[in-house]
Design an enzyme around this catalytic site. Structure first.
Site, PDB file in Angstrom:
ATOM      1  NE  ARG A 154      -4.092  -1.699  -0.286  1.00 42.40           N
ATOM      2  CZ  ARG A 154      -4.223  -2.754  -1.074  1.00 42.40           C
ATOM      3  NH1 ARG A 154      -3.259  -3.109  -1.908  1.00 42.40           N
ATOM      4  NH2 ARG A 154      -5.327  -3.477  -1.067  1.00 42.40           N
ATOM      5  CG  ASP A 163      -5.731  -2.519   2.361  1.00 40.28           C
ATOM      6  OD1 ASP A 163      -4.595  -2.639   2.862  1.00 40.28           O
ATOM      7  OD2 ASP A 163      -6.365  -3.477   1.900  1.00 40.28           O
TER       8      ASP A 163
HETATM    9  N1  ARG Z   1      -5.629  -8.092   6.789  1.00 41.17           N
HETATM   10  C1  ARG Z   1      -4.590  -7.913   5.838  1.00 41.17           C
HETATM   11  C2  ARG Z   1      -3.935  -6.567   6.002  1.00 41.17           C
HETATM   12  O1  ARG Z   1      -4.519  -5.711   6.584  1.00 41.17           O
HETATM   13  C3  ARG Z   1      -5.041  -8.154   4.419  1.00 41.17           C
HETATM   14  C4  ARG Z   1      -5.895  -7.110   3.815  1.00 41.17           C
HETATM   15  C5  ARG Z   1      -6.350  -7.491   2.466  1.00 41.17           C
HETATM   16  N2  ARG Z   1      -6.866  -6.357   1.790  1.00 41.17           N
HETATM   17  C6  ARG Z   1      -7.899  -6.389   0.979  1.00 41.17           C
HETATM   18  N3  ARG Z   1      -8.274  -5.269   0.433  1.00 41.17           N
HETATM   19  N4  ARG Z   1      -8.547  -7.509   0.712  1.00 41.17           N
HETATM   20  O2  ARG Z   1      -2.845  -6.341   5.579  1.00 41.17           O
END
Ligand code: ARG
Length: 404
Positions: free
Chosen positions: A95, A124
């Site tokens: 990210r 995210d």
């Molecule tokens: N829980 C994990 C993290 O926060 C994975 C997130 C996956 N993101 C998504 N948009 N599906 O890093």
């Protein structure tokens, strides 16, 4: 006056496709889509045309694989960053690089707004927005998914059909998947029930260990200053090292995780991860550190690893503390050069051998044979002094009748 420009983080999926149209209508703006390729297996070809059909004025698809591995993944590997002890942070490391790409393009295009397709309860949004605020503090940020009128995927699909937005409406997987070269995160569907084991179809990259080959496979990894530089004496390109290891280790069922984790926004979530290459590389890297680092540096670094992992998870890649701790990490990596041989077998990674010219292991000190050069007698004086504070306390407490 020229039209407002909005730079959109675009994956080509339903949410971001609908978002492009929705934003252009709502803000009468020129939409510029931006997609960073971090090595996902999903098809990125044709994304520009798709964006154009959806109403974007311009689109960028940028190959970030090399930068992702060398500037981001290698930092996390050197730091030993595993969130809550195991998650190698694939999504979380990706990210900030995407935030940087969005900021760079927004500034170059003279846009004043960036939009992303993250929901209001994930991590995210935090990583994108804190990254953007740090790198381009004057940009405005829009997160339509937090506010728009659509309550379900079906409503978005109706909107897409109504507006001729080309989305592949397939009865696709019940899972939400985020993938890059460092690993894959799988959420939703039956996985939301933590009492249930994940069904086999949730896994995308790895073979069930019980179906993996009966014969173990050996991999050899050469590190220089904490970074892998050669795999199996043949692969030296950083992107290839990771993708090749993903294939080899995935085939042996290595790198599956089923975690309950603490999100930044205060909820617990259940996450399935697959990170075959990352699992092998972290194991090999840690093994070299055990051989090479002095005791105090090794112990201190364990705490730093944990803090760095929390900072990455919490979206603070571009923070001053992260920068300062990485300076410490880099200093510890000066001598982390050498070779590790590992065996992959039915979900397990085992170290077979480790070697380095900087190794602090001395056989003549460790041996229990007659070649032993360790001064056993010196231990007596050492222990008199080392145990002294505790002996003193016990003697004093005995006099005043307090038990330790
Ligand atoms: N829980 C994990 C993290 O926060 C994975 C997130 C996956 N993101 C998504 N948009 N599906 O890093």
């Amino acid at each position: 006056m020229s039209r407002k420009k909005i730079v959109v983080a675009y994956s080509g999926g339903l949410d971001t496709s609908v978002m492009v149209k929705w934003l252009s209508e709502r803000y009468d703006a020129e939409i510029i889509t931006v997609t960073g390729n971090l090595g996902e297996t999903a098809e990125l070809e044709g994304l520009e045309e798709k964006a154009a059909k959806t109403g974007a004025a311009k689109s960028y698809v940028v190959d970030l694989k090399k930068e992702f591995i060398t500037e981001y993944v290698w930092s996390a590997l050197k730091a030993g960053a595993l969130y809550e002890g195991s998650y190698p942070l694939a999504t979380a490391i990706g990210r900030p690089l995407l935030a940087k790409l969005l900021a760079d393009i927004a500034l170059a295009e003279g846009a004043d707004t960036v939009a992303h397709g993250c929901t209001g309860k994930g991590n995210d949004q935090v990583r994108f927005e804190v990254g953007l605020q740090t790198l381009a503090p004057d940009l405005s940020i829009l997160a339509p998914l937090r506010t728009w009128e659509f309550k379900s995927r079906e409503e978005e699909i109706d909107y897409a059909i109504e507006h001729n937005i080309p989305v592949k409406v397939k009865k696709d997987s019940p899972y939400s998947i985020d993938e890059n070269l460092w690993g894959i995160a799988i959420e939703c569907g039956v996985l939301e029930d933590p009492t249930q084991a994940p069904p086999e179809d949730a896994y995308q990259l790895t073979i069930n260990p019980k179906d993996a080959p009966e014969t173990a496979e050996t991999v050899t990894i050469l590190f220089e200053k904490g970074v892998p530089v050669l795999l199996n004496n043949s692969v030296s390109d950083p992107v290839q090292i990771v993708s090749t290891l993903n294939k080899i280790a995935g085939k042996h069922g290595v790198g599956r995780l089923d975690n309950i984790e603490n999100r930044v926004v205060g909820i617990k979530s259940r996450e399935i991860y697959e990170a075959p290459g990352a699992t092998v590389l972290h194991k090999a890297h840690l093994e070299l550190e055990k051989l090479i680092l002095d005791k105090d540096s090794f112990r201190y670094k364990q705490q730093v690893s944990n803090t760095v992992a929390n900072l990455i998870y919490d979206g603070l890649w571009f923070s001053p503390l992260f920068k300062a701790l990485m300076a410490f990490v880099d200093s510890t990596q000066e001598n982390i050069s050498g070779e590790v041989v590992l065996s992959l077998h039915k979900g397990n990674v085992t170290v077979l051998s480790r070697d380095s010219k900087f190794s602090l292991y001395r056989k003549d000190l460790a041996t229990y044979t007659e070649d032993d050069t360790f001064d056993h007698k010196a231990a007596e004086g050492f222990l008199k002094i080392y145990g002294l504070p505790f002996k003193t306390q016990s003697q004093i407490f005995a006099k005043i009748e307090v038990t330790v």
